[in-house]
Write a protein that holds these residues in place. Structure first.
Motif, PDB file in Angstrom:
ATOM      1  N   ILE A  32       0.929  -1.314   0.023  1.00 26.20           N
ATOM      2  CA  ILE A  32       0.043  -0.184  -0.035  1.00 26.20           C
ATOM      3  C   ILE A  32       0.920   1.113  -0.041  1.00 26.20           C
ATOM      4  CG2 ILE A  32      -1.897   1.459   1.279  1.00 26.20           C
ATOM      5  CD1 ILE A  32      -2.222  -1.655   2.749  1.00 26.20           C
ATOM      6  N   VAL A  33       0.555   2.221  -0.933  1.00 25.92           N
ATOM      7  CA  VAL A  33       1.488   3.345  -0.991  1.00 25.92           C
ATOM      8  C   VAL A  33       0.517   4.592  -0.720  1.00 25.92           C
ATOM      9  CG1 VAL A  33       2.868   4.847  -2.321  1.00 25.92           C
ATOM     10  CG2 VAL A  33       2.905   2.283  -2.736  1.00 25.92           C
ATOM     11  N   LYS A  73       3.583  13.122  12.663  1.00 23.82           N
ATOM     12  CA  LYS A  73       4.800  13.723  12.331  1.00 23.82           C
ATOM     13  C   LYS A  73       5.711  12.713  13.045  1.00 23.82           C
ATOM     14  CE  LYS A  73       2.815  18.076  13.355  1.00 23.82           C
ATOM     15  NZ  LYS A  73       2.939  19.535  14.184  1.00 23.82           N
ATOM     16  N   GLY A  74       7.042  13.191  12.235  1.00 20.97           N
ATOM     17  CA  GLY A  74       8.059  12.193  12.324  1.00 20.97           C
ATOM     18  C   GLY A  74       8.248  10.789  11.385  1.00 20.97           C
ATOM     19  N   VAL A  75       7.050  10.762  10.707  1.00 22.66           N
ATOM     20  CA  VAL A  75       7.074   9.552   9.886  1.00 22.66           C
ATOM     21  C   VAL A  75       7.565   9.941   8.427  1.00 22.66           C
ATOM     22  CG1 VAL A  75       5.594   7.981   8.447  1.00 22.66           C
ATOM     23  CG2 VAL A  75       5.050   8.292  11.014  1.00 22.66           C
ATOM     24  N   THR A  76       6.819  11.198   8.108  1.00 27.38           N
ATOM     25  CA  THR A  76       7.514  11.817   6.936  1.00 27.38           C
ATOM     26  C   THR A  76       8.206  12.964   6.865  1.00 27.38           C
ATOM     27  OG1 THR A  76       5.508  13.084   6.661  1.00 27.38           O
ATOM     28  CG2 THR A  76       5.403  10.878   5.558  1.00 27.38           C
ATOM     29  N   ASP A  77       7.898  13.931   7.840  1.00 27.10           N
ATOM     30  CA  ASP A  77       8.919  15.152   8.267  1.00 27.10           C
ATOM     31  C   ASP A  77       9.031  15.829   6.936  1.00 27.10           C
ATOM     32  OD1 ASP A  77       9.105  14.548  10.936  1.00 27.10           O
ATOM     33  OD2 ASP A  77      11.137  13.610  10.638  1.00 27.10           O
ATOM     34  N   GLY A  78       7.994  15.786   5.833  1.00 29.61           N
ATOM     35  CA  GLY A  78       7.999  16.667   4.878  1.00 29.61           C
ATOM     36  C   GLY A  78       9.216  16.255   3.885  1.00 29.61           C
ATOM     37  N   LYS A  79       9.952  15.074   4.154  1.00 31.80           N
ATOM     38  CA  LYS A  79      10.925  14.621   3.214  1.00 31.80           C
ATOM     39  C   LYS A  79      10.518  13.638   2.130  1.00 31.80           C
ATOM     40  CE  LYS A  79      14.187  14.889   7.099  1.00 31.80           C
ATOM     41  NZ  LYS A  79      15.055  14.127   8.112  1.00 31.80           N
ATOM     42  N   PHE A  80       9.246  12.935   2.416  1.00 34.32           N
ATOM     43  CA  PHE A  80       8.937  11.921   1.456  1.00 34.32           C
ATOM     44  C   PHE A  80       7.529  12.200   0.936  1.00 34.32           C
ATOM     45  CE2 PHE A  80      11.625  10.174   4.954  1.00 34.32           C
ATOM     46  CZ  PHE A  80      12.606   9.456   4.178  1.00 34.32           C
ATOM     47  N   ALA A  82       5.581   9.841  -0.251  1.00 35.46           N
ATOM     48  CA  ALA A  82       4.869   8.515  -0.012  1.00 35.46           C
ATOM     49  C   ALA A  82       5.313   7.857   1.049  1.00 35.46           C
ATOM     50  CB  ALA A  82       4.676   7.929  -1.521  1.00 35.46           C
ATOM     51  N   VAL A  83       4.468   7.039   1.182  1.00 39.98           N
ATOM     52  CA  VAL A  83       4.810   6.092   2.538  1.00 39.98           C
ATOM     53  C   VAL A  83       4.438   4.740   1.997  1.00 39.98           C
ATOM     54  CG1 VAL A  83       4.446   5.317   4.640  1.00 39.98           C
ATOM     55  CG2 VAL A  83       4.554   7.629   4.570  1.00 39.98           C
ATOM     56  N   LYS A  84       5.338   3.642   1.770  1.00 38.69           N
ATOM     57  CA  LYS A  84       4.951   2.449   1.317  1.00 38.69           C
ATOM     58  C   LYS A  84       4.827   1.299   2.374  1.00 38.69           C
ATOM     59  CE  LYS A  84       7.036   0.952  -2.276  1.00 38.69           C
ATOM     60  NZ  LYS A  84       8.153   0.281  -3.332  1.00 38.69           N
ATOM     61  N   LEU A  85       3.644   0.662   2.556  1.00 37.69           N
ATOM     62  CA  LEU A  85       3.454  -0.227   3.486  1.00 37.69           C
ATOM     63  C   LEU A  85       3.343  -1.735   2.905  1.00 37.69           C
ATOM     64  CD1 LEU A  85       0.796   1.389   5.784  1.00 37.69           C
ATOM     65  CD2 LEU A  85       3.104   1.657   6.118  1.00 37.69           C
ATOM     66  N   ARG A  86       3.747  -2.869   3.511  1.00 38.35           N
ATOM     67  CA  ARG A  86       3.591  -4.191   2.984  1.00 38.35           C
ATOM     68  C   ARG A  86       2.907  -4.953   4.203  1.00 38.35           C
ATOM     69  NH1 ARG A  86       7.720  -7.452  -0.603  1.00 38.35           N
ATOM     70  NH2 ARG A  86       7.289  -5.308  -1.827  1.00 38.35           N
ATOM     71  N   ALA A  87       1.997  -5.498   3.960  1.00 32.83           N
ATOM     72  CA  ALA A  87       1.402  -6.285   5.109  1.00 32.83           C
ATOM     73  C   ALA A  87       0.469  -7.489   4.855  1.00 32.83           C
ATOM     74  CB  ALA A  87       0.517  -5.473   6.009  1.00 32.83           C
ATOM     75  N   SER A  88       0.332  -8.259   5.595  1.00 33.33           N
ATOM     76  CA  SER A  88      -0.815  -9.437   5.528  1.00 33.33           C
ATOM     77  C   SER A  88      -1.887  -8.955   6.092  1.00 33.33           C
ATOM     78  CB  SER A  88      -0.325 -10.905   6.470  1.00 33.33           C
ATOM     79  OG  SER A  88       1.064 -11.307   5.879  1.00 33.33           O
ATOM     80  N   LEU A  89      -3.067  -9.295   5.521  1.00 31.38           N
ATOM     81  CA  LEU A  89      -4.419  -8.625   5.828  1.00 31.38           C
ATOM     82  C   LEU A  89      -5.324 -10.118   6.094  1.00 31.38           C
ATOM     83  CD1 LEU A  89      -4.677  -5.791   3.235  1.00 31.38           C
ATOM     84  CD2 LEU A  89      -4.363  -5.775   5.830  1.00 31.38           C
ATOM     85  N   ARG A  90      -6.061 -10.054   6.936  1.00 30.71           N
ATOM     86  CA  ARG A  90      -7.076 -10.985   7.343  1.00 30.71           C
ATOM     87  C   ARG A  90      -8.557 -10.518   7.460  1.00 30.71           C
ATOM     88  NH1 ARG A  90      -8.603 -13.792  12.021  1.00 30.71           N
ATOM     89  NH2 ARG A  90      -7.660 -12.409  13.219  1.00 30.71           N
TER      90      ARG A  90
END
Length: 108
Positions: A32-33, A73-80, A82-90
């Motif tokens: 997920i992006v 705040k702190g996850v992107t700090d304006g530097k990125f 997009a944030v990419k997540l990879r996960a198993s879902l149920r």
């Protein structure tokens, strides 16, 4: 991140009928992006489950669960961009209450 995944599973489980939840067995892995403001940019299947229908439905449910709210705040700090997540879902019949520390759009 955990809140985002919980939201997808919670909203997805609510959108599936009990019969559909029982028929869609497996654990799909999705990538997920998200944009920093929590909008879905892209969702794709990374490792298919044993059911093509489950994989297709998972991507639909991810889209239906968006938007997810701004990244902390702190996850992107304006530097990125997009944030990419990879996960198993149920998705399950046992729909636990959605608990979150930040306000999110209600599941439709």
């Amino acid at each position: 991140v955990v809140e985002i995944l919980h939201r997808i599973e919670y909203c997805g489980s609510r959108r599936l009928s009990p019969a559909e939840r029982r028929s869609l067995l497996g654990t799909p892995v999705a990538e997920i992006v998200l944009t920093p403001d929590g909008r879905l940019r892209q969702a794709s299947s990374v490792r298919p489950s044993s059911s093509r229908r489950l994989d297709e439905r998972t991507l639909q449910l991810i889209g239906a669960s968006a938007p997810f709210g701004a990244m902390p705040k702190g996850v992107t700090d304006g530097k990125f961009k997009a944030v990419k997540l990879r996960a198993s879902l149920r998705f399950t019949d046992e729909i636990a209450p959605l608990q979150t520390r930040r306000p999110l759009k209600r599941c439709e």
